[in-house]
Enzyme design. Structure first.
Site, PDB file in Angstrom:
ATOM      1  N   HIS A 137       0.834  -1.205   0.000  1.00 42.20           N
ATOM      2  CA  HIS A 137       0.000   0.000   0.000  1.00 42.20           C
ATOM      3  C   HIS A 137       0.876   1.265   0.000  1.00 42.20           C
ATOM      4  O   HIS A 137       0.732   2.142  -0.851  1.00 42.20           O
ATOM      5  CB  HIS A 137      -0.916  -0.009   1.228  1.00 42.20           C
ATOM      6  CG  HIS A 137      -1.718   1.244   1.411  1.00 42.20           C
ATOM      7  ND1 HIS A 137      -3.059   1.301   1.134  1.00 42.20           N
ATOM      8  CD2 HIS A 137      -1.373   2.483   1.828  1.00 42.20           C
ATOM      9  CE1 HIS A 137      -3.498   2.535   1.363  1.00 42.20           C
ATOM     10  NE2 HIS A 137      -2.492   3.273   1.800  1.00 42.20           N
ATOM     11  N   GLU A 138       1.792   1.319   0.959  1.00 47.09           N
ATOM     12  CA  GLU A 138       2.649   2.510   1.058  1.00 47.09           C
ATOM     13  C   GLU A 138       3.522   2.647  -0.179  1.00 47.09           C
ATOM     14  O   GLU A 138       3.807   3.749  -0.640  1.00 47.09           O
ATOM     15  CB  GLU A 138       3.515   2.447   2.320  1.00 47.09           C
ATOM     16  CG  GLU A 138       2.727   2.421   3.623  1.00 47.09           C
ATOM     17  CD  GLU A 138       1.700   3.530   3.737  1.00 47.09           C
ATOM     18  OE1 GLU A 138       1.888   4.600   3.109  1.00 47.09           O
ATOM     19  OE2 GLU A 138       0.686   3.335   4.429  1.00 47.09           O
ATOM     20  N   HIS A 197       1.778   4.521  -2.809  1.00 43.28           N
ATOM     21  CA  HIS A 197       1.931   5.976  -2.686  1.00 43.28           C
ATOM     22  C   HIS A 197       3.281   6.413  -3.265  1.00 43.28           C
ATOM     23  O   HIS A 197       3.386   7.416  -3.959  1.00 43.28           O
ATOM     24  CB  HIS A 197       1.876   6.402  -1.219  1.00 43.28           C
ATOM     25  CG  HIS A 197       0.506   6.362  -0.600  1.00 43.28           C
ATOM     26  ND1 HIS A 197      -0.587   6.989  -1.152  1.00 43.28           N
ATOM     27  CD2 HIS A 197       0.058   5.804   0.547  1.00 43.28           C
ATOM     28  CE1 HIS A 197      -1.644   6.807  -0.372  1.00 43.28           C
ATOM     29  NE2 HIS A 197      -1.287   6.082   0.669  1.00 43.28           N
ATOM     30  N   HIS A 206       3.187   6.497  -6.900  1.00 43.00           N
ATOM     31  CA  HIS A 206       2.403   7.656  -7.341  1.00 43.00           C
ATOM     32  C   HIS A 206       3.330   8.873  -7.432  1.00 43.00           C
ATOM     33  O   HIS A 206       3.223   9.682  -8.347  1.00 43.00           O
ATOM     34  CB  HIS A 206       1.267   7.898  -6.336  1.00 43.00           C
ATOM     35  CG  HIS A 206       0.153   8.772  -6.833  1.00 43.00           C
ATOM     36  ND1 HIS A 206      -0.870   9.181  -6.029  1.00 43.00           N
ATOM     37  CD2 HIS A 206      -0.095   9.332  -8.037  1.00 43.00           C
ATOM     38  CE1 HIS A 206      -1.700   9.944  -6.730  1.00 43.00           C
ATOM     39  NE2 HIS A 206      -1.255  10.046  -7.948  1.00 43.00           N
TER      40      HIS A 206
HETATM   41 ZN   LIG Z   1      -2.452   5.329   2.225  1.00 46.00          ZN
END
Ligand SMILES: [Zn+2]
Length: 727
Positions: free
Chosen positions: A503-504, A507, A510
């Site tokens: 998940h991290e 980011h 991104h």
């Molecule tokens: Zn998050």
């Protein structure tokens, strides 16, 4: 978590979290004093790197003061330009300003989130209100706003491309939303409110940090009953590092508490640990947050009114993808009932096991994780302890890198020659290159828990990508709180932690894929309820076959996780979704309702109790973040009236994942390319609703989300969004 679209409002570095760490607003000048290493341009390769090791913590305050003063002077020069306002001499000029403050704030944010000792905390207490006042000074610069407004009014007359037009709109909107149109008296009042809020946010988060350092000490072997060996070792080293060698400690953080609640067979100890964790900030003592919460809510309500909005929630959601609290609430409520219904089934399954064991108990909140684990074993024949030996932190990190290569063509190479300084010996750095071998950025990895580090896991953007003044490559970091193992021994993590790791990293990707001209539009500078979309989507790849086959390797035998075990993992994907969804939704609903409640004084404890009762909150579950320690909401404005964002974004991520499945699989090149071009690289240069539509060919609907969680799909599953923040 993220900053709100930063840009002009000085340095707002981005911190995406998932459990912690709201952004700090960027503040008034003082004497600069002698040369301060934090003020100098970053030196070293690739546009420079943070000057870790070359400054003292005491340099932070004078550097912030001087950088704020410099930024105010820069903005003043732009405001007083004798030439008529144009895009370049106003909007682009603002993008070219504030770099010193960006650099200092980046370091300040790293220290307040990961190196937060007494000295840093004292600096933070002093600087938080000053930074808030600084932001207001910029927004309240009348001449500056008049120039932005002039460019905005004439935006169709200038020859602007789509990215430039959006930047003009964002700057103008952001100034207006922050009070640029108020009269002088109201501006002063607003600035006063913001400074008082900043001080309260700091007090709130320092209280939570303090409470997180408490522990339940386990005195004897008997207190360890049920705990797997790795957990015993972690508890022993946690105790040793706190001067209790020979004992075992459960620290008051999620990464220590959740595993204990899952495995301990000592019910009274589970209750004790659960009570310690769920009453953080709620003891009526020096670290109690209830008074602070009441004050924050009152000040926020006043501020919203001053700005012309019915409530804080209305103000906050205006520039989100959801746009109104009503639409966000509609999504939360659509999922609430099916999730509660699922909890009833889950509790029935657990109670049946407890009854069969003649435990003579009724399932209580401190039993949930413990009995859920037994249900998992009974129903899916899946024991988390069977999976864990295959989940080595460093192997999974390699798996993430491999996924980034497959989806986006990114390559990672660790820098081990010491050429990139770090702020703590546990931190490591990788260089990231793109398909053509060109430098794409740096990825810092700070995986281990330590005193002074915020709990949870989050991503941080040290420097945003941009091309306005030549190529400026991005620098991002991923932060977590894994318990450091013995030297040379692999760190084994849970399946949930493996998902969080991905998940991290979502980011981070991104940020790393960002391809924009203007720094304010880069990477993760998107709407709050859109920013968790790329990260939640990336979680899906951890359970794809190639990742499991190649990177989920047994720490002793090196063998990949057996197909049979993978099948069980897949089968149990929707397991416990009632619990997961309800504990989250309860927090999201309380957050929204607190911020829709208006100006009447609020007793947080009473509000929480009565609201949950009226919602029909199952008594076996507690909110994921109870109000008294809900840092997302009260350690800053960041996720206030914004905790719903995770579900909003998950609606998108569930729908986006199905795009891959429809096309033939998670590694479909054409879908991955569309995802990169319209989502991961787009930053905030396009409206998120438009970006999503360009990726998917249509608007998202709620059906995929309900399928993902195993809830009944409603027949009228309308898309959650039409258009996001306008243009
Ligand atoms: Zn998050």
């Amino acid at each position: 978590m993220t900053s709100s679209a930063a840009g002009i409002l000085g340095a707002t570095i981005v911190t995406l979290g998932c459990a912690t760490n709201p952004p700090k607003p960027a503040a008034p000048p003082q004497a600069a004093g002698p040369a301060n290493p934090l003020l100098e341009p970053w030196t070293g390769p690739w546009g420079g790197v943070p000057p870790f090791g070359r400054f003292k913590v005491a340099d932070l305050k004078p550097a912030l003061d001087a950088a704020m003063a410099e930024n105010l002077a820069e903005d003043d020069r732009i405001a007083k330009d004798p030439a008529a306002p144009t895009f370049d001499n106003t909007i682009a000029a603002l993008e070219r300003a504030g770099h010193a403050l960006d650099r200092v704030t980046a370091v300040y944010e790293i220290y307040t989130s990961t190196m937060n000792d007494d000295e840093v905390q004292a600096i933070e207490r002093e600087m938080a209100p000053k930074l808030a006042a600084f932001n207001d000074q910029i927004v309240q610069n009348k001449k500056l706003f008049e120039r932005i407004a002039a460019v905005y009014e004439k935006r169709d007359g200038f020859d602007l491309n789509a990215e430039q037009k959006r930047l003009v709109w964002l700057d103008y909107t952001q100034f207006v939303r922050a009070g640029a149109k108020l009269d002088e008296a109201a501006k002063k009042q607003l600035s006063d409110l913001n400074q008082r809020l900043a001080t309260l946010f700091t007090s709130f988060s320092q209280n939570v940090l303090e409470e997180g350092s408490q522990m339940v000490l386990l005195e004897s072997e008997a207190d360890l009953a049920g705990l797997p060996p790795a957990l015993r070792e972690a508890a022993a080293s946690a105790a040793a590092s706190r001067g209790k060698t020979g004992k075992w400690a459960v620290i008051n953080t999620r990464s220590s508490v959740d595993p204990f609640l899952t495995w301990s067979t000592r019910r009274e100890l589970r209750e004790k640990v659960w009570r310690m964790f769920t009453t953080r900030g709620d003891h009526g003592d020096a670290h109690d947050n209830n008074r602070i919460i009441a004050d924050i809510l009152a000040l926020r309500a006043q501020r919203a009114k001053l700005l012309g909005y019915p409530t804080h929630a209305h103000w906050r959601l205006e520039d989100s993808m959801a746009k109104t609290p009503e639409r966000a609430m509609a999504l939360l409520e659509a999922v609430w009932k099916p999730a509660v219904a699922r909890v009833r089934e889950e509790v029935a399954d657990m109670q049946a096991i407890a009854n069969a064991e003649r435990a003579g108990i009724k399932i209580e909140p401190w039993d949930y994780r413990f009995y859920a684990e037994k249900v998992r074993k009974a129903k899916y024949d899946l024991d988390q302890n069977d999976v864990k030996p295959y989940l080595q932190l460093e192997k999974l990190r390699e798996g993430m890198f491999w996924v980034a290569g497959e989806l986006f063509g990114l390559q990672f190479k660790q820098i081990t020659d010491g050429s990139i300084p770090v702020y703590h010996p546990d931190v490591r750095v990788w260089e990231v290159t793109d398909t053509s071998g060109k430098h794409a950025g740096l990825w810092f990895f700070d995986p281990y828990a330590r005193p002074g580090k915020n709990s949870g896991a989050w991503m941080n953007e040290y420097r945003r990508q941009s091309r306005l003044e030549g190529e400026v490559p991005v620098i991002v970091s991923n932060n977590a709180n894994f318990v450091k193992g013995k030297a040379g021994e692999p760190i084994l993590i849970s399946w949930d932690d493996a998902r969080t790791l991905f998940h991290e990293f979502g980011h981070a990707l991104h940020g790393l894929n960002s391809n924009v001209v203007y720094p304010s539009l880069a990477g993760t500078s998107v709407a709050r309820d859109y920013v968790e979309f790329p990260s939640q989507l990336l979680e899906r790849w951890v359970s794809t076959r190639p990742v499991l086959d190649r990177f989920a390797l047994h720490y002793q035998t090196g063998q990949p996780v057996p197909a049979e075990l993978v099948r069980k993992i897949e089968k149990s994907e929707r397991f416990n979704q009632g619990f997961i969804t309800v504990e989250y939704l309860a927090s999201a609903l309380i957050d929204m309702k607190l911020h829709l409640a208006g100006e009447a004084p609020i007793d947080a404890r009473k509000f929480e109790r009565e609201t949950l009762a009226s919602l029909g909150m199952p008594s076996e579950i507690v909110m994921r973040h109870r109000t008294a320690h809900f840092s997302h909401v009260f350690a800053g404005d960041g996720y206030s009236a914004g905790y719903y964002s995770y579900l909003w974004s998950d609606t998108l991520s569930a729908d986006a994942w199905e795009a891959f499945l429809e096309a033939g699989g998670p590694y479909d090149k054409a879908v991955a390319r569309r995802l990169r071009d319209n989502v991961f690289s787009a930053g905030n240069k396009v409206d998120p609703a438009d970006g999503y539509r360009a990726f998917r060919g249509r608007d998202p609907g709620i059906a995929a989300l309900m399928r993902k969680r195993g809830f009944p799909v409603p027949s009228d599953s309308a898309p959650p969004s039409s258009s996001a923040a306008g243009k």
